[in-house]
Design a protein around this motif. Structure first.
Motif, PDB file in Angstrom:
ATOM      1  N   UNK A  14     -87.968 -12.139  14.207  1.00  0.00           N
ATOM      2  CA  UNK A  14     -87.834 -10.933  13.389  1.00  0.00           C
ATOM      3  C   UNK A  14     -87.603  -9.663  14.202  1.00  0.00           C
ATOM      4  N   UNK A  15     -88.398  -9.438  15.241  1.00  0.00           N
ATOM      5  CA  UNK A  15     -88.250  -8.204  16.024  1.00  0.00           C
ATOM      6  C   UNK A  15     -86.892  -8.175  16.719  1.00  0.00           C
ATOM      7  N   UNK A  16     -86.469  -9.329  17.255  1.00  0.00           N
ATOM      8  CA  UNK A  16     -85.165  -9.385  17.927  1.00  0.00           C
ATOM      9  C   UNK A  16     -84.031  -9.114  16.936  1.00  0.00           C
ATOM     10  N   UNK A  17     -84.157  -9.657  15.717  1.00  0.00           N
ATOM     11  CA  UNK A  17     -83.130  -9.428  14.692  1.00  0.00           C
ATOM     12  C   UNK A  17     -83.120  -7.968  14.251  1.00  0.00           C
ATOM     13  N   UNK A  18     -84.314  -7.385  14.078  1.00  0.00           N
ATOM     14  CA  UNK A  18     -84.402  -5.974  13.685  1.00  0.00           C
ATOM     15  C   UNK A  18     -83.791  -5.081  14.764  1.00  0.00           C
ATOM     16  N   UNK A  19     -84.069  -5.399  16.016  1.00  0.00           N
ATOM     17  CA  UNK A  19     -83.479  -4.637  17.125  1.00  0.00           C
ATOM     18  C   UNK A  19     -81.950  -4.719  17.077  1.00  0.00           C
ATOM     19  N   UNK A  73     -80.001  -5.182  14.558  1.00  0.00           N
ATOM     20  CA  UNK A  73     -79.448  -4.388  13.455  1.00  0.00           C
ATOM     21  C   UNK A  73     -79.536  -2.892  13.759  1.00  0.00           C
ATOM     22  N   UNK A  74     -80.637  -2.452  14.383  1.00  0.00           N
ATOM     23  CA  UNK A  74     -80.754  -1.037  14.752  1.00  0.00           C
ATOM     24  C   UNK A  74     -79.655  -0.659  15.741  1.00  0.00           C
ATOM     25  N   UNK A  75     -79.411  -1.546  16.705  1.00  0.00           N
ATOM     26  CA  UNK A  75     -78.370  -1.311  17.717  1.00  0.00           C
ATOM     27  C   UNK A  75     -76.985  -1.268  17.061  1.00  0.00           C
ATOM     28  N   UNK A  76     -76.735  -2.193  16.169  1.00  0.00           N
ATOM     29  CA  UNK A  76     -75.444  -2.251  15.485  1.00  0.00           C
ATOM     30  C   UNK A  76     -75.190  -0.980  14.672  1.00  0.00           C
ATOM     31  N   UNK A 122     -85.312  -2.262  24.945  1.00  0.00           N
ATOM     32  CA  UNK A 122     -84.056  -2.384  25.678  1.00  0.00           C
ATOM     33  C   UNK A 122     -82.873  -2.007  24.802  1.00  0.00           C
ATOM     34  N   UNK A 123     -81.726  -1.778  25.419  1.00  0.00           N
ATOM     35  CA  UNK A 123     -80.490  -1.428  24.711  1.00  0.00           C
ATOM     36  C   UNK A 123     -80.640  -0.172  23.863  1.00  0.00           C
ATOM     37  N   UNK A 124     -81.556   0.731  24.252  1.00  0.00           N
ATOM     38  CA  UNK A 124     -81.691   1.993  23.548  1.00  0.00           C
ATOM     39  C   UNK A 124     -82.515   1.941  22.281  1.00  0.00           C
TER      40      UNK A 124
END
Length: 801
Positions: free
Chosen positions: A688-693, A695-698, A494-496
């Motif tokens: 972890x996966x939600x946090x990594x996502x 940071x990638x989005x940011x 989600x969110x690209x």
């Protein structure tokens, strides 16, 4: 009221108290650790002429306990320097200091009278509004707060950590009669977000949730042993990794925890749960009584169900207790045809149906033990918990089970589970029949990426709370899958943001995984904003597929091997130089190629429990997927004016040459495998996966641009190469390394020095990759390297030849 925990006090410095203190220090909290004052001098203190008034004597118990904890293996701290966050003291001189803490945790001996005395003392010094909790494992919470003030009782409850506090995730929260709901909500969130725990709200019943079910499971096995004619080894073989349990399985776990601890909890349940329908199972079998008399308590006394001994030649041998003769004997191998049928089934949950269908003694064992367990857990609702998912959460987080009892029952099938229960002459609780009558045939369902559980009062499926902070890949894989091959699944988070999830055995990196990784980058560059590389298996990746490398090398297919290594290197370069941000999410074992992948991501979001290292020396090669190049480049980037550059480079060289592996993500910073200011650590792996996502989005939304190719890497040439060669010569001469070790080290030295250039020179990243690949391939032509790879494939252990 918004609470912040900046400082805590831990009262009691035993194994559990010191462990809790260390874990709070792990997350940056200041800790005051207090214990009693000794009543007499020991021999060492007498020899020094000390008195009972000396501070070192008065703090001896707490200081010795903490020192012992910090020396223990595995370590209770993520990094030894974190122990500096702990201040020690005693309960007479330093008790007034509890007035300045935000949370007081009592971890004294399991005696109600002593706990009540401690609470009476603490109340005289505690600041109103301060949280105060007990880590009791069995004493009813409502007894402990009797006679205390309203403010004390409002802020008091049980917070039961499991030992070791750093590694076991269960955090049981047990309210007292007057505990404020706000306190319970806070502790539940704090445990999950900051301590990295699975927070479970339990009822004030004997042994709470985890120990009530866990001790029942162990006791039922104790009683079933004789009936099935099974040995200690056989039970441990059947109750270990094959069913998603720790390697220590049943009896080794009891040895580690301590038989006396198990007996204490079992006796507590027996005395306080007279109405339990399986009350008789908590009575101790004769062999346990004998072991207690002999003080065969496990690791703490040097012998339990297993005993370490030395044979006539001085070789260490592990002996096993024969429960018929009560004498120790050599270990026997345990083999079952049913287990052979599961060797090709990598996913644990898919094994249960096969295991319980077995026609041998193993199949009988599983049907019997699961039948008893299913019946028992069904009757514990609503006694110990109103929701069945809490029982599963407790067993997974507290006992290291990969799947809880109701999840296992789902894997076997509702009707099959009922058959096993009936065969044991037991009955499931009435609500199970009601659920089946209503047409619901599983305890869990996944809908719209979320897990739902059967809620008994409402008789319908209800969403498990708290999932919004997590991304659970098992739940989204089928509906959010974008691409799949034999090695990876690519999911839309989600969110690209895409996620590339490895699915090979132990997440090894071979051709399928590399093809999937490249496909993920292609897809992300075309239609998405960023890429996360992460999974939720036991380990991130144990490295490259060395079986494939071995076969190519044995067949002397060097052109194909060169292409395979170049594909690995090129894939790592795509991680670094793609047009979208890439984030690696390593956890558990992150070795060899798994470490190299992390080194090349734009950012690493590592779980605290990440064991990262470039371990290729163990199989006779150097890191060939960009790892050798990367550490040479990081050494170059860390050169500062006035540095002795050779010394800086040597530190990075030794990280590879000694196959150093971090014991936590924080240690990976010291090894140069994680970078301060760029890479981050999360304590709760579930986030972890939600946090990594995030940071990638940011990074994408901040205007990510592809970094320029590096052509400015300073290598030291002959100056460094000469130093390294002299070093390897002297190490071989001292018999510290073998001739082949020296050959591998010299190849690494050549790469990290940038070759035999006459003077320090600026080179490109690609130049280093080319000489790295050449060195790797040359080592693959060596017979001793092939022997090392073959030995690793056969035994899982390195060979030093």
């Amino acid at each position: 009221m918004k609470r912040h925990i900046n400082k805590i006090a831990v009262i009691g410095s035993g194994i559990m108290g010191s462990g809790i203190a260390c874990h709070f220090a792990n997350i940056g909290v200041e800790v005051l650790l207090l214990d009693i004052v000794p009543r007499e001098l020991n021999a060492k203190e007498k020899a020094k002429g000390l008195t009972l008034d000396d501070t070192t004597v008065r703090n001896r118990i707490v200081n010795d306990s903490l020192a012992a904890a910090l020396k223990s293996k595995p370590s209770p701290v993520y990094h030894q320097k974190f122990a500096n966050r702990i201040t020690t003291g005693n309960l007479e001189d330093d008790i007034a200091k509890v007035a300045k803490v935000d949370w007081i945790i009592e971890v004294v001996v399991e005696r109600l009278d002593i706990k009540k005395q401690v609470f009476e003392t603490l109340e005289r010094h505690r600041t109103p509004g301060t949280l105060i909790t007990s880590n009791t494992s069995g004493i009813p919470i409502h007894f402990m707060s009797e006679g205390r003030s309203d403010d004390f009782q409002k802020h008091f409850c049980g917070t039961h950590f499991f030992n070791p506090a750093r590694y076991l995730k269960l955090f049981e929260i047990i309210p007292g009669p007057k505990t404020s709901p706000e306190v319970l909500v806070f502790l539940n969130g704090y445990g999950e977000q900051f301590l990295g725990k699975t927070s479970v709200l339990a009822k004030d019943t004997p042994a709470f949730i985890g120990n009530r079910i866990g001790i029942f499971s162990i006791q039922s096995l104790f009683h079933a042993l004789k009936a099935l004619g099974m040995t200690v080894e056989e039970v441990d073989k059947l109750t270990g990794p094959v069913i998603g349990r720790p390697k220590s399985a049943t009896f080794r776990t009891v040895d580690v925890v301590g038989l006396d601890t198990l007996v204490h909890v079992a006796n507590g349940i027996s005395e306080n749960c007279k109405d339990d329908e399986r009350h008789e199972l908590f009575a101790l079998p004769d062999f346990i009584a004998t072991m207690m008399e002999n003080k065969w308590l496990g690791s703490k006394t040097g012998q339990g169900f297993y005993k370490k001994s030395k044979d006539a030649k001085g070789k260490t041998e592990i002996l096993t207790l024969d429960l018929d003769t009560m004498e120790y004997r050599s270990k026997k191998s345990a083999k079952f045809p049913t287990l052979e049928q599961t060797k090709t089934i990598d996913t644990v949950v898919d094994r249960f149906a096969v295991l319980t269908a077995g026609t041998d003694k193993a199949g009988e064992f599983y049907r019997k033990s699961f039948g008893q367990l299913f019946a028992y857990v069904s009757h514990r609702i609503p006694e110990i918990s109103d929701e069945l998912y809490k029982i599963d959460d407790a067993m997974k987080a507290g006992f290291g089970w990969e799947h809880g009892p109701f999840q296992i029952w789902d894997a076997i099938g509702l009707d099959k589970g009922l058959e096993f229960i009936a065969a044991e002459k037991q009955e499931a609780a009435a609500w199970v029949s009601e659920m089946k009558t209503a047409g619901i045939t599983s305890f869990y369902q996944v809908k719209d990426g979320a897990t739902y559980f059967y809620d008994i009062p409402s008789k319908q499926m209800v969403k498990v709370p708290g999932q919004d902070a997590f991304i659970i890949l098992d739940n989204i894989r089928t509906t959010k899958e974008v691409f799949k091959n034999a090695g990876v699944v690519i999911e839309d988070l989600g969110d690209g943001i895409l996620n590339c999830e490895f699915q090979s055995k132990m997440n090894t990196i071979g051709a399928d995984v590399l093809a999937g990784l490249n496909k993920a980058i292609d897809l992300a560059e075309k239609d998405f904003q960023g890429l996360v590389v992460g999974n939720q298996a036991a380990n991130f990746s144990v490295g490259a597929n060395i079986g494939m490398i071995f076969m190519m090398a044995v067949e002397q297919e060097y052109d194909e091997l060169n292409m395979a290594i170049k594909m690995f290197q090129d894939s790592m370069m795509r991680m670094r130089y793609s047009s979208i941000p890439t984030v690696a999410a390593p956890h558990g074992m992150t070795l060899g190629g798994g470490c190299e992948l992390s080194l090349h991501a734009d950012k690493v979001v590592a779980a605290a429990e990440t064991y990262m290292g470039l371990v290729e020396f163990g199989v006779g090669v150097i890191p060939g997927g960009g790892g050798s190049k990367e550490l040479a480049m990081r050494a170059s980037d860390s050169f500062r004016k006035g540095d002795v550059e050779l010394n800086v480079l040597q530190e990075y060289f030794l990280t590879i040459g000694m196959a150093k592996v971090s014991t936590s993500a924080y240690e990976a910073y010291d090894l140069g495998l994680l970078q301060k200011g760029k890479d981050i650590v999360v304590v709760n792996k579930d986030r972890q996966i939600a946090t990594a996502k995030a940071h990638a989005k940011l990074m994408a939304e901040a205007g990510y641009t592809r970094p320029p190719a590096r052509k400015d890497v300073k290598v030291l040439g002959k100056q460094a190469l000469g130093m390294f060669l002299v070093g390897t010569d002297s190490m071989e001469a001292s018999n510290y390394i073998s001739e082949h070790d020296k050959k591998i080290a010299n190849k690494l030295a050549y790469v990290m020095a940038g070759g035999d250039l006459s003077e320090p020179t600026m080179v490109s990243e690609q130049y280093l990759l080319d000489i790295e690949r050449e060195a790797f391939l040359s080592l693959c032509t060596e017979r001793k390297t092939l022997e090392r790879i073959q030995h690793m494939l056969k035994t899982g252990k390195p060979l030093r030849n």
